[in-house]
Design a protein around this motif. Structure first.
Motif, short mmCIF file in Angstrom:
data_model
loop_
_atom_site.label_atom_id
_atom_site.label_comp_id
_atom_site.label_asym_id
_atom_site.label_seq_id
_atom_site.Cartn_x
_atom_site.Cartn_y
_atom_site.Cartn_z
N ALA A 104 13.66 9.19 6.38
CA ALA A 104 13.82 8.45 7.63
C ALA A 104 12.77 8.84 8.67
O ALA A 104 12.18 9.92 8.61
N LEU A 105 12.56 7.91 9.60
CA LEU A 105 11.68 8.15 10.76
C LEU A 105 12.57 8.53 11.94
O LEU A 105 13.44 7.75 12.35
N VAL A 106 12.35 9.73 12.46
CA VAL A 106 13.18 10.26 13.55
C VAL A 106 12.29 10.55 14.77
O VAL A 106 11.22 11.15 14.63
N ALA A 107 12.74 10.10 15.94
CA ALA A 107 12.03 10.36 17.19
C ALA A 107 12.70 11.53 17.91
O ALA A 107 13.93 11.58 18.01
N VAL A 149 14.47 4.36 11.85
CA VAL A 149 14.60 3.54 10.65
C VAL A 149 14.70 4.46 9.44
O VAL A 149 14.18 5.58 9.46
N THR A 150 15.40 4.01 8.40
CA THR A 150 15.44 4.75 7.14
C THR A 150 14.71 3.93 6.07
O THR A 150 14.42 2.75 6.27
N SER A 151 14.47 4.55 4.94
CA SER A 151 13.78 3.84 3.86
C SER A 151 14.65 2.77 3.22
O SER A 151 14.15 1.94 2.48
N THR A 152 15.94 2.78 3.52
CA THR A 152 16.81 1.67 3.09
C THR A 152 16.34 0.38 3.73
O THR A 152 16.13 -0.64 3.05
N GLU A 153 16.17 0.40 5.06
CA GLU A 153 15.72 -0.80 5.78
C GLU A 153 14.31 -1.18 5.38
O GLU A 153 14.00 -2.36 5.18
N VAL A 154 13.43 -0.18 5.28
CA VAL A 154 12.02 -0.46 4.92
C VAL A 154 11.96 -1.11 3.54
O VAL A 154 11.16 -2.02 3.31
#
Length: 336
Positions: A114-117, A200-205
């Motif tokens: 996942a992309l975390v801010a 976003v996670t790699s599920t959505e991507v």
């Protein structure tokens, strides 16, 4: 970037010459070297319990790597025979015709990456990534997913300060406040989530058209000389997947299975059940289906290579990637 160039030079040398570094070629009595990464998957239990050694009947040396780029360099030098590799670095390696075979799909990646801010970074929406420092291990599945997400959001990657850090370096940089966001896997992912927001996670991507996966690959010559080793390795792996799939709720934070995974990966036991649920671990016939080793994996590698070429990460795309995928070992393991 210099690290990445060094890895690519190693690939180019190995591909062009078939060279194996002195002392790294496997002697008859030396252990088989297995390269693994810290992704969370059920086969870590078999690794912890020594089931691979028991099934294969030969000494194994397990070597941990932090990124796909490091695995590629090790494969290119001949210092590992079997290795765990994500789909993006695998596409890059096969495009450069590294002599390897993909023989088993470890995981179809979902929310385990996942992309975390970071809290306080000022990043509330994807558009806020512009001008921010985002860390990711280059030549990795998360690097590929980050670029795919930016493309989906219509954000020019050149307007984001993307920096190349290994997972352990991401954790250190995060704690110092040196980076604003990171696209990574565990254990760095869990640590980032403690003080960050998932964008976003790699599920959505994956649903946006850029799915990622993890695979076991083997040196082509080693596989030709040791087909039973690769088949037994596959059999042990598939059995752990079947054990998990049979009763996933038993793999809870207090279970011995999760404790063993935590010991090998450094992931937080409380996070592991969710990470396991965030990926799909294909068993027997699923591995052999047209969507995976029966054709889908080769097509996915080609699609990934085309994206990498578009992003100027590789120079060309092969007409076919089927020569880098081999289903016979799983077929033998499954008794097909």
């Amino acid at each position: 970037m210099q690290t990445t160039r060094r890895h690519l030079i190693a690939i180019a040398i190995a591909t062009a010459t078939g060279w194996v570094a002195p002392g790294l070629a496997q002697a008859a009595d030396s252990p088989i070297v297995i390269g693994y990464q810290t992704g969370v998957d059920p086969s870590k239990v078999a690794q912890a319990d020594g089931l691979y050694e028991k099934a294969i009947g030969k000494p194994l040396q397990w070597k941990k790597f932090e990124s796909g780029a490091e695995v590629i360099a090790a494969l290119a030098s001949g210092s590992v025979q079997i290795a765990d590799l994500g789909s993006s670095p695998l596409a890059a390696a096969t495009t450069r015709q590294l002599p390897i075979k993909t023989f088993l799909i470890v995981a179809e990646i979902g929310s385990s990456e996942a992309l975390v801010a970071r809290n306080g970074s000022g990043i509330k929406t994807p558009q806020d990534l512009v001008g921010k420092k985002v860390a990711v291990p280059f030549v990795s599945t998360t690097h590929y997913s980050l670029l795919a997400a930016l493309k989906h959001w219509k954000i020019d990657p050149a307007k984001v300060n993307i920096v190349n850090l290994r997972p352990s370096e991401i954790t250190a940089a995060w704690q110092r406040g040196d980076i604003d966001a990171a696209y990574v896997w565990d254990p760095a992912l869990s640590k980032a989530k403690e003080s960050g927001k998932t964008l976003v996670t790699s599920t959505e991507v994956g649903k946006w058209g850029a799915p990622t996966f993890e695979a076991w690959v083997v040196n082509k010559d080693f596989a030709a000389k040791n087909p039973d080793v690769v088949a037994k390795f596959s059999q042990v792996t598939l059995q752990t997947f079947a054990d998990y799939r049979k009763n996933p709720s038993a793999w809870n934070a207090q279970s011995p299975q999760v404790a063993k995974i935590a010991r090998l990966t450094g992931a937080d036991p409380k996070e592991i059940p969710g990470l396991l649920a965030g990926s799909r671990f294909p068993v027997g016939q699923e591995q052999l289906s047209s969507s995976l080793l029966g054709g889908g994996t080769a097509k996915a590698l080609q699609n990934t290579a085309e994206f990498l070429k578009e992003q100027k990460k590789v120079d060309s795309v092969l007409p076919s990637y089927s020569g880098f995928v081999e289903a016979s070992f799983v077929r033998q393991a499954a008794g097909k």
